[in-house]
Design an enzyme around this catalytic site. Sequence first.
Site, short mmCIF file in Angstrom:
data_model
loop_
_atom_site.label_atom_id
_atom_site.label_comp_id
_atom_site.label_asym_id
_atom_site.label_seq_id
_atom_site.Cartn_x
_atom_site.Cartn_y
_atom_site.Cartn_z
N GLY A 93 0.79 -1.22 0.00
CA GLY A 93 0.00 0.00 0.00
C GLY A 93 0.82 1.27 0.00
N ASN A 130 -8.30 3.52 8.42
CA ASN A 130 -7.61 2.40 9.05
C ASN A 130 -7.75 2.39 10.57
OD1 ASN A 130 -5.91 4.77 8.39
ND2 ASN A 130 -4.42 3.76 9.72
N GLN A 173 -7.58 -0.85 3.54
CA GLN A 173 -8.40 -1.48 4.58
C GLN A 173 -9.71 -2.04 4.04
OE1 GLN A 173 -7.63 -2.07 7.75
NE2 GLN A 173 -5.64 -1.08 7.62
N SER A 190 -3.01 -3.56 -0.50
CA SER A 190 -1.92 -4.33 0.09
C SER A 190 -2.43 -5.71 0.48
CB SER A 190 -1.38 -3.61 1.33
OG SER A 190 -0.18 -4.19 1.78
N ALA A 191 -1.71 -6.76 0.07
CA ALA A 191 -2.22 -8.13 0.20
C ALA A 191 -2.33 -8.60 1.64
CB ALA A 191 -1.32 -9.09 -0.59
N HIS A 192 -1.46 -8.13 2.52
CA HIS A 192 -1.45 -8.69 3.88
C HIS A 192 -2.63 -8.23 4.72
CE1 HIS A 192 0.15 -5.30 6.47
NE2 HIS A 192 0.41 -4.82 5.27
N THR A 216 12.72 -7.68 -11.14
CA THR A 216 12.21 -9.04 -11.29
C THR A 216 10.94 -9.24 -10.48
OG1 THR A 216 14.45 -9.88 -11.62
CG2 THR A 216 12.76 -11.48 -10.99
N CYS A 267 1.70 1.48 11.69
CA CYS A 267 2.83 2.25 11.15
C CYS A 267 3.22 3.41 12.05
CB CYS A 267 2.49 2.77 9.75
SG CYS A 267 2.13 1.45 8.58
#
Length: 391
Positions: A71, A151, A179, A199-201, A237, A325
Amino acid sequence: MFVIYMDNAATTVTSPEVVDEMLKYFQILYANPSSSYEFAGESRKAVEHARKVIADTIHAKPEEIFFTSGGTESDNWALRSVAKACKGKGKHIITSKIEHHAILNTVKNLEDLGYRISYIDVDEKGVIKLQQLIDTIDRETILISIMTANNEVGMIQPVREIGKIAKKYGIIFHTDAVQYYGHLPMNVKELGIHMLSVSAHKFNGPKGIGFLYIDESLDKVPMILGGGQEKGMRSGTENVPSIVGMARAAEIAHENILKKAENLAKKRDYFIRRVLHEIPFTRLNGARNARLPGNLNFCFQFMSASELLAILDLEGICASSGSACSSGSSSPSHVLTAMGIEDEMAYSSVRFTISEENSYEDIDYVIEKLKIILKEKRKDNRIYRYYNGDN
């Protein structure tokens, strides 16, 4: 170790199905997607399949999806890209006072570079003031960046209305959906969103991977220069295992997404009812409605959040005082401050973010511990004793 985890806004557990999918691309189909031989073709196919899966979840085109590290990078890329691509039109950017620091610190940096930033207020429930947004727009406005859902307090913002405003005035609209995505459905075309960060997590995917949706009509500015990956927009990559894992997590998250959200919201509302009815001198931050299904944010008056969280931790309960954060910050939450909550109350704010994995028994356990801890610790507060009649 006994743990009741209620900090899913900070991160979520990676689903076993996601890990299984990822392992194949660590150990078997491990080739670099940019290589020319047939073995590498399997990795390329996996990346492009993941791109389509994710695009379908937001009703976008695969070529509008760009993989990032999460994110924060997506937010940075979106804002800097528009600032650079549109600087000939104007240098005015609108955001809100409750954004994640990935947005706030980026616009602060852009301000240092000569851009003009306007910060929209929110009401006492944490929802942005639409009329103020309209009144702030001028001929040099190039971007509106407002998060889909906050959030900290979980309030869902009026994204559809913002999209209409942006379209009316010909302004690019970016939203931080970190979120929101994976917990409620969204359609970027219907909502008028030009750029979207994920964001995937936050939805049971791996850490360190995310994506940025960029509408095909926009001029694009590269984030990272190098070998030309991601259509030359973000070289390096590809992190194939994580890309594949994110796509699988997105698939799982969007299966019966409304039903899961409804069930989670029932647990949230049960949690809210019990806390407000059984624990005195407590307030819910934000409205009961129009909030994320798993978000609860309370001020426990006459109790320091840092002390309460430390005691909960000893009881095996994981919660937080706001954004992971900025958890080390000594300042009160900028979100609660923007909502008009006084510093003393803001310092007593605790966020619980539950998931499908949390049972009603988990919730009952946490509430009973809260009742015991707060009753005992508040006795040391003279003002509490006065208001509670314990003279």
